[in-house]
Design a protein around this motif. Structure first.
Motif, PDB file in Angstrom:
ATOM      1  N   LEU A 131     -17.500 -29.505  51.578  1.00 18.63           N
ATOM      2  CA  LEU A 131     -18.105 -28.626  50.787  1.00 18.63           C
ATOM      3  C   LEU A 131     -16.878 -27.525  50.032  1.00 18.63           C
ATOM      4  CD1 LEU A 131     -22.213 -28.510  51.498  1.00 18.63           C
ATOM      5  CD2 LEU A 131     -20.953 -30.140  50.166  1.00 18.63           C
ATOM      6  N   GLN A 133     -18.293 -25.085  48.501  1.00 21.55           N
ATOM      7  CA  GLN A 133     -19.282 -23.450  48.251  1.00 21.55           C
ATOM      8  C   GLN A 133     -20.383 -24.035  49.286  1.00 21.55           C
ATOM      9  OE1 GLN A 133     -19.408 -23.257  43.902  1.00 21.55           O
ATOM     10  NE2 GLN A 133     -17.562 -21.206  44.315  1.00 21.55           N
ATOM     11  N   ALA A 134     -21.350 -23.145  49.548  1.00 24.88           N
ATOM     12  CA  ALA A 134     -22.196 -23.186  50.334  1.00 24.88           C
ATOM     13  C   ALA A 134     -23.291 -23.326  49.346  1.00 24.88           C
ATOM     14  CB  ALA A 134     -22.456 -22.426  51.844  1.00 24.88           C
ATOM     15  N   LYS A 135     -23.656 -24.138  48.889  1.00 24.92           N
ATOM     16  CA  LYS A 135     -24.657 -24.751  47.795  1.00 24.92           C
ATOM     17  C   LYS A 135     -25.389 -25.516  48.108  1.00 24.92           C
ATOM     18  CE  LYS A 135     -22.401 -22.473  43.597  1.00 24.92           C
ATOM     19  NZ  LYS A 135     -22.514 -22.975  42.207  1.00 24.92           N
ATOM     20  N   THR A 136     -26.694 -25.223  47.713  1.00 23.76           N
ATOM     21  CA  THR A 136     -27.999 -26.547  48.459  1.00 23.76           C
ATOM     22  C   THR A 136     -27.673 -27.525  47.121  1.00 23.76           C
ATOM     23  OG1 THR A 136     -29.389 -24.530  49.959  1.00 23.76           O
ATOM     24  CG2 THR A 136     -30.410 -26.348  48.564  1.00 23.76           C
ATOM     25  N   LYS A 137     -27.142 -26.880  46.270  1.00 25.86           N
ATOM     26  CA  LYS A 137     -26.884 -28.064  45.444  1.00 25.86           C
ATOM     27  C   LYS A 137     -26.357 -29.165  46.169  1.00 25.86           C
ATOM     28  CE  LYS A 137     -26.147 -28.519  40.183  1.00 25.86           C
ATOM     29  NZ  LYS A 137     -26.347 -28.189  38.852  1.00 25.86           N
ATOM     30  N   GLU A 138     -25.239 -28.995  46.337  1.00 22.51           N
ATOM     31  CA  GLU A 138     -24.854 -29.951  46.851  1.00 22.51           C
ATOM     32  C   GLU A 138     -24.977 -30.958  47.723  1.00 22.51           C
ATOM     33  OE1 GLU A 138     -20.624 -28.754  46.741  1.00 22.51           O
ATOM     34  OE2 GLU A 138     -20.233 -27.406  45.759  1.00 22.51           O
ATOM     35  N   GLN A 141     -27.285 -33.254  46.802  1.00 24.61           N
ATOM     36  CA  GLN A 141     -26.492 -34.137  45.965  1.00 24.61           C
ATOM     37  C   GLN A 141     -26.130 -35.267  46.244  1.00 24.61           C
ATOM     38  OE1 GLN A 141     -23.460 -32.056  43.416  1.00 24.61           O
ATOM     39  NE2 GLN A 141     -25.158 -32.287  41.469  1.00 24.61           N
ATOM     40  N   ASN A 162     -19.888 -24.073  55.146  1.00 18.52           N
ATOM     41  CA  ASN A 162     -20.769 -24.042  54.188  1.00 18.52           C
ATOM     42  C   ASN A 162     -20.944 -24.902  54.251  1.00 18.52           C
ATOM     43  OD1 ASN A 162     -18.568 -22.251  52.555  1.00 18.52           O
ATOM     44  ND2 ASN A 162     -17.302 -23.991  52.436  1.00 18.52           N
ATOM     45  N   ALA A 166     -25.447 -24.454  53.545  1.00 17.13           N
ATOM     46  CA  ALA A 166     -25.841 -25.364  52.638  1.00 17.13           C
ATOM     47  C   ALA A 166     -27.251 -26.502  53.033  1.00 17.13           C
ATOM     48  CB  ALA A 166     -24.688 -25.810  51.649  1.00 17.13           C
ATOM     49  N   SER A 167     -27.164 -26.449  54.182  1.00 16.82           N
ATOM     50  CA  SER A 167     -28.185 -26.936  54.589  1.00 16.82           C
ATOM     51  C   SER A 167     -29.525 -26.666  55.129  1.00 16.82           C
ATOM     52  CB  SER A 167     -27.618 -28.091  55.568  1.00 16.82           C
ATOM     53  OG  SER A 167     -26.503 -28.945  55.187  1.00 16.82           O
ATOM     54  N   ASN A 169     -31.300 -24.461  54.098  1.00 16.73           N
ATOM     55  CA  ASN A 169     -32.770 -24.372  53.238  1.00 16.73           C
ATOM     56  C   ASN A 169     -33.510 -26.049  52.777  1.00 16.73           C
ATOM     57  OD1 ASN A 169     -33.043 -21.596  52.842  1.00 16.73           O
ATOM     58  ND2 ASN A 169     -31.275 -21.269  51.089  1.00 16.73           N
TER      59      ASN A 169
END
Length: 208
Positions: A131, A133-138, A141, A162, A166-167, A169
């Motif tokens: 990833l 960026q560390a984004k939960t949204k990714e 998906q 990352n 991101a994981s 949450n």
């Protein structure tokens, strides 16, 4: 040797991978797996209850008054159970719940559990997991692309911060480096996803 499809992060098949018969083709041994899980849970228990007996309570080293002639009952210590701040009779004590299991049995339990996941079609392999960026949204998906709607264990060959951030949450997702994989985590999750690098490391360690 058993083979398994390798997917990318979008859920598309990008190839196949040969798996070790020893690790991913082992016969399911339910009693051994049960023993490994019970041992893990027992070793996590903390014996936190405990009270002090009269020999452990601070103070009370001198007789409070003489034996006779005071008109009061005989007393030997102010830390006897009948006194305020005295010791407890038959005080509960902390208990060690830990259990032991030899290395060979631990490994065989892990092989048995992970082979069961593979045989039941509850194991997936991804070529890599990166990833930007560390984004939960990714991560959401990624889970949707692979139809991972149940409790999932993600085993990585390296600790990508990352991916970890991101994981965390996502309640149904657990991330773990391959060096820390155990029977309990495999059994506690309905699906298991390994990176290709994680599979290679497992086979290198356990086949060596």
């Amino acid at each position: 040797m058993p083979n398994i499809k390798v997917y990318d992060m979008r859920g598309k098949t990008v190839g196949e991978m040969e798996l070790s018969e020893k690790i991913f083709g082992a016969e399911f041994n339910e009693p051994l797996v049960h023993q490994a899980v019970v041992t893990r849970l027992a070793n996590e228990r903390q014996g936190t209850k405990g009270s002090l007996t009269r020999t452990e309570v601070r103070g009370g080293g001198i007789k409070p008054w003489r034996q006779k002639g005071t008109g009061r009952a005989r007393q030997g210590s102010i830390r006897a159970p009948q006194w305020i701040k005295g010791g407890v009779v038959f005080a509960p004590k902390s208990r060690d719940f830990s259990k032991k299991m030899n290395i060979t049995a631990k490994r065989n339990a892990l092989f048995s559990a992970i082979s069961k996941k593979f045989a039941d079609g509850e194991m997936l392999v991804v070529d890599k997991l990166v990833l930007e960026q560390a984004k939960t949204k990714e991560m959401v998906q990624f889970l949707q692309a692979l139809n991972l709607d149940k409790r999932t264990l993600l085993v990585m060959d390296n600790q990508d911060q990352n991916v970890i951030l991101a994981s965390r949450n996502i309640q149904k997702l657990q991330t773990l480096p391959v060096a820390q994989i155990s029977t309990y985590e495999v059994v506690a999750n309905q699906k298991i996803v390994l990176t290709k690098g994680a599979v290679e490391k497992m086979q290198e360690v356990y086949e060596g």
